[in-house]
Design a protein around this motif. Sequence first.
Motif, short mmCIF file in Angstrom:
data_model
loop_
_atom_site.label_atom_id
_atom_site.label_comp_id
_atom_site.label_asym_id
_atom_site.label_seq_id
_atom_site.Cartn_x
_atom_site.Cartn_y
_atom_site.Cartn_z
N GLY A 46 0.71 -1.37 0.07
CA GLY A 46 0.02 0.04 0.07
C GLY A 46 0.93 1.36 -0.06
O GLY A 46 2.02 1.33 -0.04
N HIS A 47 0.16 2.34 0.04
CA HIS A 47 0.87 3.73 0.11
C HIS A 47 0.70 4.43 1.27
O HIS A 47 -0.24 5.27 1.41
N PRO A 48 1.49 4.52 2.09
CA PRO A 48 1.26 5.27 3.34
C PRO A 48 1.52 6.78 3.38
O PRO A 48 1.01 7.66 3.99
N GLY A 49 2.43 7.13 2.51
CA GLY A 49 3.11 8.50 2.41
C GLY A 49 2.08 9.47 2.02
O GLY A 49 1.69 10.48 2.68
N GLY A 50 1.42 9.28 0.85
CA GLY A 50 0.52 10.20 0.46
C GLY A 50 -0.84 10.29 1.29
O GLY A 50 -1.46 11.12 1.40
N SER A 51 -1.06 9.10 1.71
CA SER A 51 -2.40 8.78 2.65
C SER A 51 -2.23 9.86 3.90
O SER A 51 -3.12 10.45 4.31
N LEU A 52 -0.99 9.59 4.48
CA LEU A 52 -0.76 10.38 5.64
C LEU A 52 -0.61 12.02 5.28
O LEU A 52 -1.18 12.83 6.19
N GLY A 53 -0.05 12.29 4.50
CA GLY A 53 -0.19 13.74 3.97
C GLY A 53 -1.41 14.24 3.72
O GLY A 53 -1.73 15.67 3.81
N CYS A 54 -2.34 13.50 3.38
CA CYS A 54 -3.89 14.14 3.10
C CYS A 54 -4.73 14.05 4.14
O CYS A 54 -6.00 13.97 3.90
N THR A 55 -4.30 13.27 5.29
CA THR A 55 -5.44 12.92 6.25
C THR A 55 -5.84 14.22 6.74
O THR A 55 -7.59 14.18 6.86
N GLU A 56 -5.40 15.34 6.97
CA GLU A 56 -6.24 16.59 7.36
C GLU A 56 -7.08 17.08 6.40
O GLU A 56 -8.23 17.30 6.91
N LEU A 57 -6.87 16.96 5.31
CA LEU A 57 -7.84 17.38 4.24
C LEU A 57 -9.03 16.74 4.17
O LEU A 57 -10.11 16.94 4.22
N LEU A 58 -8.74 15.31 4.06
CA LEU A 58 -10.27 14.28 4.28
C LEU A 58 -11.03 14.37 5.35
O LEU A 58 -12.14 14.47 5.36
N VAL A 59 -10.04 14.35 6.34
CA VAL A 59 -11.17 14.60 7.77
C VAL A 59 -11.65 15.98 7.85
O VAL A 59 -12.98 16.11 8.08
N ALA A 60 -11.06 16.79 7.26
CA ALA A 60 -11.72 18.13 7.25
C ALA A 60 -12.98 18.44 6.22
O ALA A 60 -14.01 18.79 6.47
N LEU A 61 -13.00 17.76 5.15
CA LEU A 61 -13.91 17.61 4.07
C LEU A 61 -15.27 16.78 4.75
O LEU A 61 -16.22 17.12 4.58
N TYR A 62 -14.93 15.36 5.17
CA TYR A 62 -16.03 14.67 5.52
C TYR A 62 -16.59 14.75 6.99
O TYR A 62 -17.85 14.61 7.19
N PHE A 63 -15.73 15.57 7.78
CA PHE A 63 -16.35 15.84 9.28
C PHE A 63 -16.82 17.14 9.43
O PHE A 63 -17.43 17.56 10.42
N GLU A 64 -16.58 18.12 8.37
CA GLU A 64 -16.80 19.65 8.93
C GLU A 64 -17.35 20.32 7.38
O GLU A 64 -18.25 20.94 7.65
N VAL A 65 -16.59 20.26 6.27
CA VAL A 65 -16.97 20.86 5.14
C VAL A 65 -18.00 20.58 4.29
O VAL A 65 -18.97 21.20 3.95
N MET A 66 -18.22 19.40 3.85
CA MET A 66 -18.94 18.80 2.88
C MET A 66 -20.42 18.63 3.47
O MET A 66 -20.54 18.22 4.44
#
Length: 283
Positions: free
Chosen positions: A30-50
């Motif tokens: 799997g691909h941990p590097g990019g996943s960890l780098g985008c964690t804050e973005l996806l959390v913000a989108l799904y739990f606050e913004v969208m």
Amino acid sequence: MNKKSVSELEEIVSQVRRDIVRMVHSCQSGHPGGSLGCTELLVALYFEVMNRKEGFDLDGKGEDLFFLSNGHISPVFYSVLARAGYFDVAELASFRKIGSRLQGHPTTHEGLPGIRIASGSLGQGLSVSIGAAQAKKLNHDKGLIYVLMGDGELQEGQVWEAAMYAPHNKVDNLIAIIDYNGAQIDGATQDVLSLGNLSAKWLAFGWHVIEIKNGNDIASILEGLSEAKSQANKGVPVIILLHTEMGNGVDFMMGSHKWHGVAPNNDQLAIALAQNQETLGDY
């Protein structure tokens, strides 16, 4: 969806990071590097913004939609979807296993809630998101479309065909995001194929450009996404250059492209978990 504070979102981020490294470690793939780098973005989108509805259907009428174009960072996508209630968190344990719905690159044929397109063949997500945005306009649906692309992915020509199409057709209910970490599987993007002045490029194509300099800071992300939403429906598409750190939150993974697609061993997993508090309960 109840509004969450920055500290509450950061607690979710910590748990998602744990999910990512445990998922990739378990199958040693799997691909941990990019996943960890985008964690804050996806959390913000799904739990606050969208604006999200309860439950899931492929049409997604009356809600905002998200498309992951760089499908190899599926660990963060699966974790956020599960933590947001799309499917049972326990299913994360099946990541990349035989017969699992959680394949290395997301697919739709197994009917996994939250997944609307198969992704992994890079360069296609922006085109798909434009189609979804135009469908919403035809349906008089006020929902917005979000799409995430990798910066190395911009080396695909189809991205730039879509980049021309969207402004020409006034696809202004679209917010595209580039994970601008400067790294791809073969090294630094500037060495593999330089992206040049990305801001100038997208401006020249007719997009409204927003830069988030600290793309791993929840408050900065929320501010940038708020600005993006304020610019929607004004005649031009919006793109965010999100400056992130590959492997963010796990010190030995940061600052190198090495962890783009490498799984941690047992000792490395223990170190990564020690750096990220268990906040929601491990699966």
